[in-house]
Design an enzyme around this catalytic site. Sequence first.
Site, PDB file in Angstrom:
ATOM      1  N   HIS A  19      71.755   0.479 175.894  1.00 17.24           N
ATOM      2  CA  HIS A  19      72.581   0.066 174.764  1.00 17.24           C
ATOM      3  C   HIS A  19      72.481   1.145 173.684  1.00 17.24           C
ATOM      4  CE1 HIS A  19      73.791  -2.197 171.206  1.00 17.24           C
ATOM      5  NE2 HIS A  19      74.335  -3.085 172.014  1.00 17.24           N
TER       6      HIS A  19
ATOM      7  N   CYS B 129      78.799  -0.127 173.995  1.00 20.71           N
ATOM      8  CA  CYS B 129      78.893  -1.090 172.898  1.00 20.71           C
ATOM      9  C   CYS B 129      79.811  -0.467 171.848  1.00 20.71           C
ATOM     10  CB  CYS B 129      77.528  -1.415 172.303  1.00 20.71           C
ATOM     11  SG  CYS B 129      77.718  -2.480 170.847  1.00 20.71           S
TER      12      CYS B 129
ATOM     13  N   HIS C 252      80.450  -3.943 175.679  1.00 21.51           N
ATOM     14  CA  HIS C 252      80.415  -4.886 174.547  1.00 21.51           C
ATOM     15  C   HIS C 252      81.643  -4.607 173.699  1.00 21.51           C
ATOM     16  CE1 HIS C 252      75.728  -5.509 174.323  1.00 21.51           C
ATOM     17  NE2 HIS C 252      76.256  -5.968 175.438  1.00 21.51           N
TER      18      HIS C 252
ATOM     19  N   ASP D 183      81.136  -9.412 171.273  1.00 19.51           N
ATOM     20  CA  ASP D 183      79.862  -9.345 170.582  1.00 19.51           C
ATOM     21  C   ASP D 183      80.092  -9.697 169.121  1.00 19.51           C
ATOM     22  OD1 ASP D 183      77.177  -8.795 170.399  1.00 19.51           O
ATOM     23  OD2 ASP D 183      77.390  -6.619 170.390  1.00 19.51           O
ATOM     24  N   HIS D 184      79.047 -10.197 168.472  1.00 16.58           N
ATOM     25  CA  HIS D 184      79.067 -10.445 167.023  1.00 16.58           C
ATOM     26  C   HIS D 184      80.396 -11.002 166.505  1.00 16.58           C
ATOM     27  CE1 HIS D 184      75.693  -7.257 166.333  1.00 16.58           C
ATOM     28  NE2 HIS D 184      75.387  -8.139 167.263  1.00 16.58           N
TER      29      HIS D 184
ATOM     30  N   TYR E 123      75.791 -14.468 166.677  1.00 23.28           N
ATOM     31  CA  TYR E 123      76.117 -15.174 167.921  1.00 23.28           C
ATOM     32  C   TYR E 123      76.633 -16.591 167.669  1.00 23.28           C
ATOM     33  CZ  TYR E 123      74.440 -11.105 170.247  1.00 23.28           C
ATOM     34  OH  TYR E 123      74.318  -9.804 170.673  1.00 23.28           O
TER      35      TYR E 123
HETATM   36  C1  DNO Z   1      72.841  -7.038 169.434  1.00 25.37           C
HETATM   37  C2  DNO Z   1      72.686  -6.621 170.831  1.00 25.37           C
HETATM   38  C3  DNO Z   1      71.425  -5.826 171.056  1.00 25.37           C
HETATM   39  C4  DNO Z   1      71.192  -5.603 172.537  1.00 25.37           C
HETATM   40  C5  DNO Z   1      69.937  -4.852 172.856  1.00 25.37           C
HETATM   41  C6  DNO Z   1      69.912  -4.477 174.316  1.00 25.37           C
HETATM   42  O1  DNO Z   1      73.532  -7.947 169.144  1.00 25.37           O
HETATM   43  O2  DNO Z   1      73.810  -5.969 171.283  1.00 25.37           O
HETATM   44  O3  DNO Z   1      70.355  -6.520 170.508  1.00 25.37           O
HETATM   45  O4  DNO Z   1      71.109  -6.823 173.186  1.00 25.37           O
HETATM   46  O5  DNO Z   1      69.813  -3.725 172.082  1.00 25.37           O
HETATM   47  O6  DNO Z   1      68.605  -4.157 174.656  1.00 25.37           O
END
Ligand code: DNO
Length: 406
Positions: free
Chosen positions: A247, A285, A312, A355-356, A372
Site C-alpha cells: 500500500h 491506492c 483502492h 475507500d474512505h 469506514y
Molecule cells: C487506510 C488503509 C490502510 C491500509 C494499510 C495496508 O484506510 O488503506 O490502513 O489498510 O496501510 O497495510
Amino acid sequence: MERTWRWFGKNDKITLAMLKQIGVEGIVTALHDVPLGEVWTREKIHDLKTYIESFGMRWSVVESLPVVETIKYGGPDRDQQIEIYKESLKNLSAEGIHTICYNFMPVLDWARTDLSHPNPNGSTNLYFSFPEFAYFDKYILKREGAEKDWEEMGKSIGRNILAEVEELKKTMNAEKDHALVENIVIKTQGFVSGNFKEGDEHPVELFRQLLDLYKGITKEQLRENMCYFLSAIMPVCDECDMYMCVHPDDPPFPVLGLPRIVTCDEDINWFLKAVDNPHNGLTFCAGSISAGAHNNPVELAKKYANRTWFVHLRSCHIFANGDFTEASHLGGRADIIELARIFEKTNPNLPMRVDHGMTMLGDEERGYNAGYSFLGRMFAMGQVQGVLATVDRELGIEYKQPGFFD
Ligand code: DNO
C-alpha cells in the site's frame, strides 16, 4: 473489477448480509484478533473464509497481513518474524487466498488530523492539516528535530508552517491536545496496525518508544529492509502463487522524521525493480497517491497497471496551502473514471474496493472506524458501480449487477 469491501470481521457493525444487498462480491479482511507477530493458523483462516462464503461471497484480499516493526527497522528478530510471515502466507494460500495488501510505513499507518471535517454539503470527511500535524509533533510529541523538519517542509510547499503552529498554539488546550492525539494515534492506528489499542493509557509515550526504534534509519536503509523482506518471502510466494501488493504511504511524504519509501513514481519503480518478480506488486491506492501534489494518478496507473493486484478507489482534494481532504469519488485529483478505464482494460477481475467514504446521514452516531462509514462508503460504491458499468459498456465487457433477476 471485482467489487470488494473492507470488512472488519464478525464484530463489524456492518454485516455481510448488508453488503450482499449493495452489490459486493468479494470481502477484504484480516484476522483482526490474532496479535501482531503470530502465525495465522489454517483453522482460523478456514473459519472466517467459510463464514464469508456462507453469504455467497469470497475472501478476495487480505488487508493487512501486518509486517511487524522489527522487519521494517531490521531488528535482531526479523528473520524469525519473516518465518512467521511465510507460515501465514502458506496457510492463506492453502485456503485459496492469493492476494495480500500490506504496507512498509514505519510506526504510523495513514495519518489525518481531523476525522470529521465538515464538507460544504453537511457531511464530513477526513482532513490533513500541516500546522496541526506539526503542532502534534513539536508540542505534544516534543520530538527532537521537529522544528527543523517542519521548517524544511514549509519551504518545500511555500508555507511558514512553524509560524502557523505558533498561532495555533494560542488556541489549543488540554482537551484539544487530547483530541489531536485521538485522531492521529488512537482512532486511526488502533484498528489498522495493531501497534495501538483503544484504551492505551500512555499512547504518546508508546509512540515515542516506537519512533526511537527508527533512530538512524535512513530512506536507503528502509529500502534495503523492504528488499530483504521481499526477497526472503518471494520463494514462498512463487510456490504458493501469492500476490503481495504494498500500500502506498499515506500521506506520500516523510512525517515525524521517519522515512517513507512508497510515495511517488521513482519509489514504485524502485521497489518493483529491486525484486523483479510478478508476485511483488502494488496496491494502487488512488487516494494516497492523489494526496501528493507531485503524483499524477492517471499516469502512474498507466505505468503500473501491469504490476497492480489490488485497487483502492478514492480521491483527494489538495487545497492551495497544501492541506488535503477526501474529495467526492467522482471528483478530486484521482480521476476515478479514467482509472476505472485503465484497470478494466488491463484486468476486469482485479479486486477493487472503495475507500474512505463520507460520514453522512447518521453514520456519525454508529461508531464506525474512521473513514469506514456505511452510508458514505455505500454512496461511493454506488457511484463507482455506475462508473464501472459505463466503462464496461464502452469496452464491450459484460457488466452484471449481482442480486437481481436479470
Ligand atoms: C487506510 C488503509 C490502510 C491500509 C494499510 C495496508 O484506510 O488503506 O490502513 O489498510 O496501510 O497495510
